[in-house]
Design a protein around this motif. Structure first.
Motif, PDB file in Angstrom:
ATOM      1  N   GLY A   1      90.320 -45.769 -53.160  1.00 48.23           N
ATOM      2  CA  GLY A   1      88.916 -45.773 -52.779  1.00 48.23           C
ATOM      3  C   GLY A   1      88.226 -47.106 -53.022  1.00 48.23           C
ATOM      4  N   VAL A   2      88.817 -47.954 -53.874  1.00 47.96           N
ATOM      5  CA  VAL A   2      88.209 -49.269 -54.134  1.00 47.96           C
ATOM      6  C   VAL A   2      88.630 -50.301 -53.098  1.00 47.96           C
ATOM      7  CG1 VAL A   2      88.171 -48.776 -56.600  1.00 47.96           C
ATOM      8  CG2 VAL A   2      90.060 -50.141 -55.666  1.00 47.96           C
ATOM      9  N   LEU A   3      89.571 -49.938 -52.229  1.00 44.61           N
ATOM     10  CA  LEU A   3      90.066 -50.906 -51.241  1.00 44.61           C
ATOM     11  C   LEU A   3      89.034 -51.140 -50.138  1.00 44.61           C
ATOM     12  CD1 LEU A   3      93.722 -49.603 -50.842  1.00 44.61           C
ATOM     13  CD2 LEU A   3      92.991 -51.667 -52.064  1.00 44.61           C
ATOM     14  N   PRO A   4      88.827 -52.386 -49.751  1.00 46.73           N
ATOM     15  CA  PRO A   4      87.916 -52.650 -48.639  1.00 46.73           C
ATOM     16  C   PRO A   4      88.573 -52.281 -47.316  1.00 46.73           C
ATOM     17  CG  PRO A   4      88.931 -54.694 -49.367  1.00 46.73           C
ATOM     18  CD  PRO A   4      89.381 -53.625 -50.327  1.00 46.73           C
ATOM     19  N   PRO A   5      87.838 -51.699 -46.377  1.00 44.73           N
ATOM     20  CA  PRO A   5      88.436 -51.394 -45.065  1.00 44.73           C
ATOM     21  C   PRO A   5      88.745 -52.680 -44.318  1.00 44.73           C
ATOM     22  CG  PRO A   5      86.073 -51.026 -45.028  1.00 44.73           C
ATOM     23  CD  PRO A   5      86.423 -51.316 -46.451  1.00 44.73           C
ATOM     24  N   LEU A   6      89.817 -52.670 -43.531  1.00 47.53           N
ATOM     25  CA  LEU A   6      90.185 -53.886 -42.793  1.00 47.53           C
ATOM     26  C   LEU A   6      89.339 -54.079 -41.538  1.00 47.53           C
ATOM     27  CD1 LEU A   6      94.088 -54.092 -43.011  1.00 47.53           C
ATOM     28  CD2 LEU A   6      92.337 -54.961 -44.579  1.00 47.53           C
ATOM     29  N   ARG A   7      89.041 -52.998 -40.843  1.00 37.72           N
ATOM     30  CA  ARG A   7      88.264 -53.055 -39.603  1.00 37.72           C
ATOM     31  C   ARG A   7      88.872 -54.028 -38.597  1.00 37.72           C
ATOM     32  NH1 ARG A   7      83.144 -50.912 -39.812  1.00 37.72           N
ATOM     33  NH2 ARG A   7      83.325 -51.086 -37.541  1.00 37.72           N
ATOM     34  N   THR A   8      90.185 -54.062 -38.536  1.00 39.91           N
ATOM     35  CA  THR A   8      90.892 -54.872 -37.553  1.00 39.91           C
ATOM     36  C   THR A   8      90.939 -54.126 -36.220  1.00 39.91           C
ATOM     37  OG1 THR A   8      92.888 -53.973 -38.576  1.00 39.91           O
ATOM     38  CG2 THR A   8      92.309 -56.226 -39.144  1.00 39.91           C
ATOM     39  N   PRO A   9      91.297 -54.799 -35.118  1.00 37.72           N
ATOM     40  CA  PRO A   9      91.278 -54.139 -33.809  1.00 37.72           C
ATOM     41  C   PRO A   9      92.101 -52.864 -33.720  1.00 37.72           C
ATOM     42  CG  PRO A   9      91.425 -56.510 -33.524  1.00 37.72           C
ATOM     43  CD  PRO A   9      91.575 -56.251 -34.989  1.00 37.72           C
ATOM     44  N   HIS A  10      93.178 -52.745 -34.515  1.00 40.56           N
ATOM     45  CA  HIS A  10      94.009 -51.550 -34.399  1.00 40.56           C
ATOM     46  C   HIS A  10      93.513 -50.400 -35.278  1.00 40.56           C
ATOM     47  CE1 HIS A  10      95.601 -53.218 -38.070  1.00 40.56           C
ATOM     48  NE2 HIS A  10      96.602 -52.362 -38.164  1.00 40.56           N
ATOM     49  N   HIS A  11      92.465 -50.619 -36.034  1.00 39.34           N
ATOM     50  CA  HIS A  11      91.842 -49.540 -36.802  1.00 39.34           C
ATOM     51  C   HIS A  11      90.698 -48.969 -35.966  1.00 39.34           C
ATOM     52  CE1 HIS A  11      93.364 -50.220 -41.156  1.00 39.34           C
ATOM     53  NE2 HIS A  11      94.282 -50.568 -40.277  1.00 39.34           N
ATOM     54  N   LYS A  12      91.075 -48.171 -34.997  1.00 32.23           N
ATOM     55  CA  LYS A  12      90.109 -47.642 -34.036  1.00 32.23           C
ATOM     56  C   LYS A  12      89.293 -46.488 -34.642  1.00 32.23           C
ATOM     57  CE  LYS A  12      91.763 -49.973 -30.381  1.00 32.23           C
ATOM     58  NZ  LYS A  12      90.996 -50.917 -29.554  1.00 32.23           N
ATOM     59  N   LEU A  13      88.045 -46.379 -34.192  1.00 33.49           N
ATOM     60  CA  LEU A  13      87.239 -45.217 -34.522  1.00 33.49           C
ATOM     61  C   LEU A  13      87.610 -44.096 -33.560  1.00 33.49           C
ATOM     62  CD1 LEU A  13      83.810 -46.981 -35.105  1.00 33.49           C
ATOM     63  CD2 LEU A  13      85.520 -46.336 -36.807  1.00 33.49           C
ATOM     64  N   LYS A  14      87.173 -42.883 -33.851  1.00 34.68           N
ATOM     65  CA  LYS A  14      87.578 -41.738 -33.044  1.00 34.68           C
ATOM     66  C   LYS A  14      87.058 -41.872 -31.616  1.00 34.68           C
ATOM     67  CE  LYS A  14      88.598 -36.940 -33.894  1.00 34.68           C
ATOM     68  NZ  LYS A  14      88.407 -35.797 -34.799  1.00 34.68           N
ATOM     69  N   GLY A  15      85.811 -41.686 -31.377  1.00 35.20           N
ATOM     70  CA  GLY A  15      85.200 -41.906 -30.077  1.00 35.20           C
ATOM     71  C   GLY A  15      85.871 -41.179 -28.922  1.00 35.20           C
ATOM     72  N   ARG A  16      85.551 -41.628 -27.717  1.00 32.37           N
ATOM     73  CA  ARG A  16      86.153 -41.088 -26.499  1.00 32.37           C
ATOM     74  C   ARG A  16      87.249 -42.020 -26.009  1.00 32.37           C
ATOM     75  NH1 ARG A  16      81.056 -39.052 -22.731  1.00 32.37           N
ATOM     76  NH2 ARG A  16      80.270 -37.413 -24.170  1.00 32.37           N
ATOM     77  N   PRO A  17      88.339 -41.460 -25.487  1.00 31.50           N
ATOM     78  CA  PRO A  17      89.422 -42.315 -24.974  1.00 31.50           C
ATOM     79  C   PRO A  17      88.968 -43.109 -23.756  1.00 31.50           C
ATOM     80  CG  PRO A  17      89.808 -40.026 -24.374  1.00 31.50           C
ATOM     81  CD  PRO A  17      88.642 -40.030 -25.322  1.00 31.50           C
ATOM     82  N   LYS A  18      89.497 -44.320 -23.630  1.00 30.74           N
ATOM     83  CA  LYS A  18      89.178 -45.176 -22.496  1.00 30.74           C
ATOM     84  C   LYS A  18      90.463 -45.569 -21.782  1.00 30.74           C
ATOM     85  CE  LYS A  18      85.166 -47.144 -24.890  1.00 30.74           C
ATOM     86  NZ  LYS A  18      84.557 -48.395 -25.421  1.00 30.74           N
ATOM     87  N   LEU A  19      90.427 -45.544 -20.480  1.00 35.97           N
ATOM     88  CA  LEU A  19      91.596 -45.917 -19.693  1.00 35.97           C
ATOM     89  C   LEU A  19      91.963 -47.370 -19.991  1.00 35.97           C
ATOM     90  CD1 LEU A  19      93.349 -44.435 -17.575  1.00 35.97           C
ATOM     91  CD2 LEU A  19      92.030 -45.620 -15.813  1.00 35.97           C
ATOM     92  N   GLY A  20      93.221 -47.606 -20.298  1.00 39.39           N
ATOM     93  CA  GLY A  20      93.684 -48.946 -20.608  1.00 39.39           C
ATOM     94  C   GLY A  20      93.568 -49.327 -22.067  1.00 39.39           C
ATOM     95  N   GLU A  21      92.972 -48.470 -22.870  1.00 41.03           N
ATOM     96  CA  GLU A  21      92.792 -48.756 -24.293  1.00 41.03           C
ATOM     97  C   GLU A  21      94.134 -48.755 -25.018  1.00 41.03           C
ATOM     98  OE1 GLU A  21      90.178 -47.037 -28.095  1.00 41.03           O
ATOM     99  OE2 GLU A  21      90.361 -45.873 -26.238  1.00 41.03           O
ATOM    100  N   ILE A  22      94.281 -49.676 -25.970  1.00 44.59           N
ATOM    101  CA  ILE A  22      95.476 -49.770 -26.798  1.00 44.59           C
ATOM    102  C   ILE A  22      95.170 -49.138 -28.155  1.00 44.59           C
ATOM    103  CG2 ILE A  22      97.227 -51.286 -27.804  1.00 44.59           C
ATOM    104  CD1 ILE A  22      97.201 -51.441 -24.803  1.00 44.59           C
ATOM    105  N   ARG A  23      96.035 -48.224 -28.597  1.00 42.70           N
ATOM    106  CA  ARG A  23      95.829 -47.553 -29.880  1.00 42.70           C
ATOM    107  C   ARG A  23      97.165 -47.384 -30.601  1.00 42.70           C
ATOM    108  NH1 ARG A  23      90.624 -44.804 -30.047  1.00 42.70           N
ATOM    109  NH2 ARG A  23      91.337 -43.835 -31.990  1.00 42.70           N
ATOM    110  N   GLU A  24      97.102 -47.380 -31.919  1.00 45.38           N
ATOM    111  CA  GLU A  24      98.274 -47.058 -32.730  1.00 45.38           C
ATOM    112  C   GLU A  24      98.454 -45.550 -32.769  1.00 45.38           C
ATOM    113  OE1 GLU A  24     100.703 -49.206 -34.996  1.00 45.38           O
ATOM    114  OE2 GLU A  24     100.151 -49.866 -32.993  1.00 45.38           O
TER     115      GLU A  24
END
Length: 258
Positions: free
Chosen positions: A81-104
């Motif tokens: 819990g003390v770790l800072p979030p990375l918020r890098t491009p591959h750490h996606k939020l939930k949201g709605r899927p988008k055509l062409g989107e890259i996700r892990e």
């Protein structure tokens, strides 16, 4: 160009507090992500924390929605819990899927079909083959389908615990440019730096020993391209490894061209 950083398995030798140990490793992971480091190498330097350092760094790098599946919760992770979030491009939020989107995602087999958990409300049908953690591109929304893909932007770092000495670890990395950091090195402001091209490595010592001393402990030598003092005129008696990583990468970030 790809950046590598090399840290010792003795990184945490000065503290036994599990929360502080977790936080210190978190500072390394955060610095690596900020400056786009692609490889973090943990080399043997007489310490006992290589596995713990690797675990924390990999936990940080893994997208939150995949952690439960990929990294079992253990006592070593009780202070994440003390770790800072990375918020890098591959750490996606939930949201709605988008055509062409890259996700892990992680591959899940159901009967003869493959699906992927990519952090959305529903599993995505996989067109193609694979197993374990993979990178996917969304090619259909209704139904939700993905294909294995490669990211076009920074996509986190890989962690390598070699259990080998520093010189052997550096040879394994096959660098084009190896830069050692040392208080006794040349002032980074006065050096004509070569082009940062190919595989570029930045090497850091431990809280108690510098790089050259660590090499001597293993009766080794290594032909570094540069040995630099990246914090000239420091006003503190010592600089912690995680501080040196952040300072060094910040300096070279100014001059990288890619």
């Amino acid at each position: 160009m790809a950046w590598h950083i090399f840290i010792p398995d003795s990184l945490l030798e000065e503290t036994s507090d599990p929360k502080i140990r977790t936080y210190k490793v978190g500072q390394i992971g955060r610095a690596a992500a900020i400056f786009g480091v692609e490889h973090v190498w943990i080399y043997k330097a007489g310490g006992k924390d290589g596995k713990f350092i690797k675990l924390i760094l990999e936990y940080m790098e893994t997208p939150q929605y995949l952690r439960k599946s990929l990294i079992p919760l253990t006592k070593e992770l009780r202070y994440v819990g003390v770790l800072p979030p990375l918020r890098t491009p591959h750490h996606k939020l939930k949201g709605r899927p988008k055509l062409g989107e890259i996700r892990e995602g992680i591959v899940i087999r159901k009967g003869k079909r493959l699906y992927a958990d990519i952090g959305l409300d529903e599993l995505a049908l996989v067109e193609g083959s694979g197993e374990g953690r993979m990178t996917f591109k969304i090619v259909s929304l209704k139904p939700l389908k993905v294909v294995p893909s490669k990211p076009e932007e920074y996509w986190g770092y890989r962690v390598h615990l070699t259990r080998k000495s520093l010189a052997k670890t550096l040879k394994k990395a096959k660098l084009n440019l190896a830069i050692a950091t040392s208080r006794k090195g040349e002032d980074v402001r006065k050096v004509n730096l070569p082009p940062l091209e190919g595989e570029v490595g930045f090497v850091f010592g431990s809280p108690r020993k510098g790089i050259m001393e660590i090499l001597r402990d293993f009766n080794e030598d290594y032909p570094f391209d540069l040995i630099l003092n990246t914090i000239p005129n420091q006003k503190t008696k010592t600089v912690r490894t995680e501080e040196a990583v952040l300072a060094t990468l910040a300096i070279f970030n100014f001059i990288r061209r890619d």
